[in-house]
Write a protein that holds these residues in place. Structure first.
Motif, PDB file in Angstrom:
ATOM      1  N   ARG A 119       0.822  -1.162   0.007  1.00  0.00           N
ATOM      2  CA  ARG A 119       0.001   0.023   0.040  1.00  0.00           C
ATOM      3  C   ARG A 119       0.802   1.265  -0.193  1.00  0.00           C
ATOM      4  O   ARG A 119       1.766   1.223   0.633  1.00  0.00           O
ATOM      5  N   ASP A 120       0.881   1.953  -0.782  1.00  0.00           N
ATOM      6  CA  ASP A 120       1.301   3.282  -0.839  1.00  0.00           C
ATOM      7  C   ASP A 120       0.936   4.188   0.630  1.00  0.00           C
ATOM      8  O   ASP A 120       1.856   5.009   0.847  1.00  0.00           O
ATOM      9  N   ALA A 121      -0.451   4.112   0.733  1.00  0.00           N
ATOM     10  CA  ALA A 121      -0.887   4.672   2.006  1.00  0.00           C
ATOM     11  C   ALA A 121      -2.078   3.861   2.205  1.00  0.00           C
ATOM     12  O   ALA A 121      -2.716   3.414   1.780  1.00  0.00           O
ATOM     13  N   PHE A 122      -2.061   3.811   3.713  1.00  0.00           N
ATOM     14  CA  PHE A 122      -3.425   3.228   4.545  1.00  0.00           C
ATOM     15  C   PHE A 122      -4.260   4.210   4.678  1.00  0.00           C
ATOM     16  O   PHE A 122      -4.161   5.440   5.038  1.00  0.00           O
ATOM     17  N   PRO A 123      -5.616   3.786   4.681  1.00  0.00           N
ATOM     18  CA  PRO A 123      -6.987   4.674   4.760  1.00  0.00           C
ATOM     19  C   PRO A 123      -6.801   5.118   6.259  1.00  0.00           C
ATOM     20  O   PRO A 123      -7.571   6.280   6.117  1.00  0.00           O
ATOM     21  N   ALA A 124      -6.471   4.645   6.973  1.00  0.00           N
ATOM     22  CA  ALA A 124      -6.347   5.027   8.536  1.00  0.00           C
ATOM     23  C   ALA A 124      -5.272   4.615   9.356  1.00  0.00           C
ATOM     24  O   ALA A 124      -4.735   3.535   9.053  1.00  0.00           O
ATOM     25  N   THR A 125      -4.988   5.351  10.399  1.00  0.00           N
ATOM     26  CA  THR A 125      -3.861   4.976  11.247  1.00  0.00           C
ATOM     27  C   THR A 125      -4.370   3.948  12.477  1.00  0.00           C
ATOM     28  O   THR A 125      -3.573   3.840  13.241  1.00  0.00           O
ATOM     29  N   THR A 126      -5.785   4.050  12.665  1.00  0.00           N
ATOM     30  CA  THR A 126      -6.230   3.182  13.667  1.00  0.00           C
ATOM     31  C   THR A 126      -5.809   1.623  13.642  1.00  0.00           C
ATOM     32  O   THR A 126      -5.908   1.269  12.621  1.00  0.00           O
ATOM     33  N   PRO A 127      -5.403   1.090  14.660  1.00  0.00           N
ATOM     34  CA  PRO A 127      -5.167  -0.133  14.608  1.00  0.00           C
ATOM     35  C   PRO A 127      -6.533  -1.198  14.204  1.00  0.00           C
ATOM     36  O   PRO A 127      -7.437  -0.751  14.208  1.00  0.00           O
ATOM     37  N   LEU A 128      -6.115  -2.114  13.370  1.00  0.00           N
ATOM     38  CA  LEU A 128      -7.043  -2.958  12.929  1.00  0.00           C
ATOM     39  C   LEU A 128      -7.852  -3.894  13.693  1.00  0.00           C
ATOM     40  O   LEU A 128      -7.067  -4.337  14.873  1.00  0.00           O
ATOM     41  N   LYS A 129      -8.976  -4.338  13.839  1.00  0.00           N
ATOM     42  CA  LYS A 129      -9.624  -5.303  14.532  1.00  0.00           C
ATOM     43  C   LYS A 129      -9.520  -6.580  14.368  1.00  0.00           C
ATOM     44  O   LYS A 129      -9.643  -7.027  13.413  1.00  0.00           O
ATOM     45  N   PRO A 130      -8.794  -7.453  15.361  1.00  0.00           N
ATOM     46  CA  PRO A 130      -8.597  -8.790  15.048  1.00  0.00           C
ATOM     47  C   PRO A 130      -9.944  -9.327  14.636  1.00  0.00           C
ATOM     48  O   PRO A 130     -11.008  -9.436  14.967  1.00  0.00           O
ATOM     49  N   GLY A 131      -9.763 -10.365  13.467  1.00  0.00           N
ATOM     50  CA  GLY A 131     -10.799 -11.485  13.003  1.00  0.00           C
ATOM     51  C   GLY A 131     -11.608 -10.764  12.040  1.00  0.00           C
ATOM     52  O   GLY A 131     -12.667 -11.202  11.690  1.00  0.00           O
ATOM     53  N   ALA A 136      -3.992 -10.601   7.694  1.00  0.00           N
ATOM     54  CA  ALA A 136      -3.518 -11.301   8.711  1.00  0.00           C
ATOM     55  C   ALA A 136      -2.486 -10.612   9.558  1.00  0.00           C
ATOM     56  O   ALA A 136      -2.278 -10.490  10.720  1.00  0.00           O
ATOM     57  N   VAL A 137      -1.429  -9.933   8.770  1.00  0.00           N
ATOM     58  CA  VAL A 137      -0.397  -9.165   9.251  1.00  0.00           C
ATOM     59  C   VAL A 137      -0.324  -7.753   8.495  1.00  0.00           C
ATOM     60  O   VAL A 137      -0.240  -7.649   7.259  1.00  0.00           O
ATOM     61  N   ARG A 138      -0.184  -6.685   9.161  1.00  0.00           N
ATOM     62  CA  ARG A 138       0.029  -5.357   8.518  1.00  0.00           C
ATOM     63  C   ARG A 138       1.451  -4.760   8.945  1.00  0.00           C
ATOM     64  O   ARG A 138       1.497  -4.585  10.175  1.00  0.00           O
ATOM     65  N   VAL A 139       2.306  -4.328   8.187  1.00  0.00           N
ATOM     66  CA  VAL A 139       3.495  -3.772   8.394  1.00  0.00           C
ATOM     67  C   VAL A 139       3.456  -2.207   8.095  1.00  0.00           C
ATOM     68  O   VAL A 139       3.242  -1.875   6.878  1.00  0.00           O
ATOM     69  N   ARG A 140       3.125  -1.461   8.937  1.00  0.00           N
ATOM     70  CA  ARG A 140       3.196   0.278   8.586  1.00  0.00           C
ATOM     71  C   ARG A 140       4.489   0.699   8.576  1.00  0.00           C
ATOM     72  O   ARG A 140       5.165   0.378   9.497  1.00  0.00           O
ATOM     73  N   LEU A 141       5.143   1.582   7.508  1.00  0.00           N
ATOM     74  CA  LEU A 141       6.438   2.055   7.416  1.00  0.00           C
ATOM     75  C   LEU A 141       6.175   3.612   7.705  1.00  0.00           C
ATOM     76  O   LEU A 141       5.295   4.289   7.873  1.00  0.00           O
ATOM     77  N   ASP A 142       7.422   4.169   7.963  1.00  0.00           N
ATOM     78  CA  ASP A 142       7.529   5.668   8.480  1.00  0.00           C
ATOM     79  C   ASP A 142       6.888   6.659   7.417  1.00  0.00           C
ATOM     80  O   ASP A 142       6.828   7.952   7.653  1.00  0.00           O
ATOM     81  N   ASP A 143       7.012   6.373   6.090  1.00  0.00           N
ATOM     82  CA  ASP A 143       6.563   7.145   5.032  1.00  0.00           C
ATOM     83  C   ASP A 143       4.794   6.895   4.792  1.00  0.00           C
ATOM     84  O   ASP A 143       4.165   7.487   3.840  1.00  0.00           O
ATOM     85  N   GLY A 144       4.270   6.247   5.525  1.00  0.00           N
ATOM     86  CA  GLY A 144       2.850   5.965   5.386  1.00  0.00           C
ATOM     87  C   GLY A 144       2.563   4.943   4.561  1.00  0.00           C
ATOM     88  O   GLY A 144       1.124   4.518   4.501  1.00  0.00           O
ATOM     89  N   SER A 145       3.461   4.172   3.974  1.00  0.00           N
ATOM     90  CA  SER A 145       3.376   2.926   3.260  1.00  0.00           C
ATOM     91  C   SER A 145       3.500   1.832   3.976  1.00  0.00           C
ATOM     92  O   SER A 145       3.542   1.908   5.210  1.00  0.00           O
ATOM     93  N   GLY A 146       3.393   0.718   3.186  1.00  0.00           N
ATOM     94  CA  GLY A 146       3.599  -0.472   3.924  1.00  0.00           C
ATOM     95  C   GLY A 146       3.101  -1.607   3.256  1.00  0.00           C
ATOM     96  O   GLY A 146       2.552  -1.642   2.095  1.00  0.00           O
ATOM     97  N   PHE A 147       2.861  -2.820   3.997  1.00  0.00           N
ATOM     98  CA  PHE A 147       2.397  -4.054   3.241  1.00  0.00           C
ATOM     99  C   PHE A 147       1.296  -4.783   4.327  1.00  0.00           C
ATOM    100  O   PHE A 147       1.671  -4.770   5.440  1.00  0.00           O
ATOM    101  N   ASP A 148       0.434  -5.492   3.761  1.00  0.00           N
ATOM    102  CA  ASP A 148      -0.486  -6.254   4.323  1.00  0.00           C
ATOM    103  C   ASP A 148      -0.273  -7.680   3.801  1.00  0.00           C
ATOM    104  O   ASP A 148      -0.077  -8.015   2.691  1.00  0.00           O
ATOM    105  N   LEU A 149       0.056  -8.832   4.542  1.00  0.00           N
ATOM    106  CA  LEU A 149      -0.147 -10.223   4.353  1.00  0.00           C
ATOM    107  C   LEU A 149      -1.574 -10.634   4.690  1.00  0.00           C
ATOM    108  O   LEU A 149      -2.231 -10.462   5.554  1.00  0.00           O
ATOM    109  N   THR A 150      -2.380 -11.020   3.595  1.00  0.00           N
ATOM    110  CA  THR A 150      -3.558 -11.372   3.498  1.00  0.00           C
ATOM    111  C   THR A 150      -3.943 -12.982   3.267  1.00  0.00           C
ATOM    112  O   THR A 150      -3.161 -13.540   2.751  1.00  0.00           O
ATOM    113  N   GLU A 151      -5.039 -13.476   3.686  1.00  0.00           N
ATOM    114  CA  GLU A 151      -5.558 -14.694   3.295  1.00  0.00           C
ATOM    115  C   GLU A 151      -6.857 -14.838   3.111  1.00  0.00           C
ATOM    116  O   GLU A 151      -7.724 -14.392   3.909  1.00  0.00           O
TER     117      GLU A 151
END
Length: 286
Positions: free
Chosen positions: A82-94, A99-114
């Motif tokens: 993701r070049d940018a995530f829609p919100a900075t609030t933590p995601l709700k489990p379940g 499954a996993v989100r890694v947020r980086l310092d420039d606002g981008s990051g990546f998700d591991l999904t299933e």
């Protein structure tokens, strides 16, 4: 399931986009996905992404020189950058496929999904990838072996060649899809027995493995993560092409179904024109 070429491409994509960035935080959204407890996810915050690679079909993201996020994406897992995530609030489990989100310092990051309801994606936070049981059991990488090593590994276990090729303790990285492709290029039945393969057949199989996997890596690396699945499918000759014509001979591609998977092959190219009726009932000469 992502196999060697796709995981290599995902690692290359992370090396291009994420390496050098600092982790803002790592969120475990699917609690069951994380298989370790030490170090904790909070230990990753503030570390720099220093590398990304793979071990067979395991993706390995390195933080600093101390922690690795090792993930097996299983059948329905994927990585979304993701070049940018829609919100900075933590995601709700379940909630949802993440499954996993890694947020980086420039606002981008990546998700591991299933996708789907059967959750098999596994993530490990470790100091050494060898701490991951699946990694420690891996055989040599399919693209790193020479013919001598390949022959020794394949013939070390008696069985049908399809199953032996996909055994990660024999060779790391080959899965259901590319084993179908390799066997088609090598003109071998998926039910051929390893102890009956001739040196000439083993040589063909080795060259087919190198050609199929190298071509797939070449086509995959450089693609955006979102485009990789389509690129993978576009290169298949027989896998997932049941009922379609073989691109080599024109015969109809056939399928053998198992409890939770299937294989595809061309009768003319691989089994002397005879269909494989069933993995237990087939009596085709190997």
């Amino acid at each position: 399931m992502p196999e060697l070429p796709e995981v290599e491409a995902l690692a290359a994509y992370l090396r291009e986009r994420a390496v050098g960035r600092t982790v803002d935080r790592l969120e475990i959204v699917a609690i069951s996905a994380l298989k370790t407890y030490d170090p904790p996810p909070t230990a990753v915050a503030g570390l720099t992404v220093t590398g990304a690679g793979r071990h067979g079909k395991f993706l390995d993201v390195e933080f600093g020189s101390e922690i690795h996020l090792v993930a097996h994406l299983a059948r329905a897992g994927w990585l979304h950058y993701r070049d940018a995530f829609p919100a900075t609030t933590p995601l709700k489990p379940g909630k949802g496929p993440i499954a996993v989100r890694v947020r980086l310092d420039d606002g981008s990051g990546f998700d591991l999904t299933e996708a789907g309801t059967k959750k098999s994606l596994a993530a490990y936070l470790v100091r050494d990838p060898a701490e991951v049981p699946g990694v420690s059991r891996l055989g040599p990488d399919a693209l790193a072996v020479d013919l001598e090593t390949f022959t020794a590994r394949v013939t070390s276990r008696r069985g049908q060649i399809k199953g032996v090729l996909t055994d990660q303790e024999i060779l790391a990285g080959i899965g259901n899809a590319y084993s179908d492709e390799i066997l088609h290029v090598a003109k071998l039945s998926p039910f051929a027995l390893t102890n009956k393969l001739t040196p000439e057949q083993l040589g063909r199989l080795f060259e087919a493995m190198r050609a199929v996997e190298t071509d797939a890596v070449t086509r995959s690396v450089g693609q955006r993560a979102a485009e990789l699945k389509g690129e993978k499918r576009s290169g298949f000759r027989v896998h997932a092409r049941t009922g379609l014509p073989c691109p080599v001979c024109g015969d109809t591609v056939r399928e053998v179904s198992f409890a939770d998977t299937s294989l595809q092959y061309c009768p003319t190219c691989q089994t002397g024109g005879k269909p494989l009726a069933d993995r237990r009932l087939s009596r085709i000469v190997r």
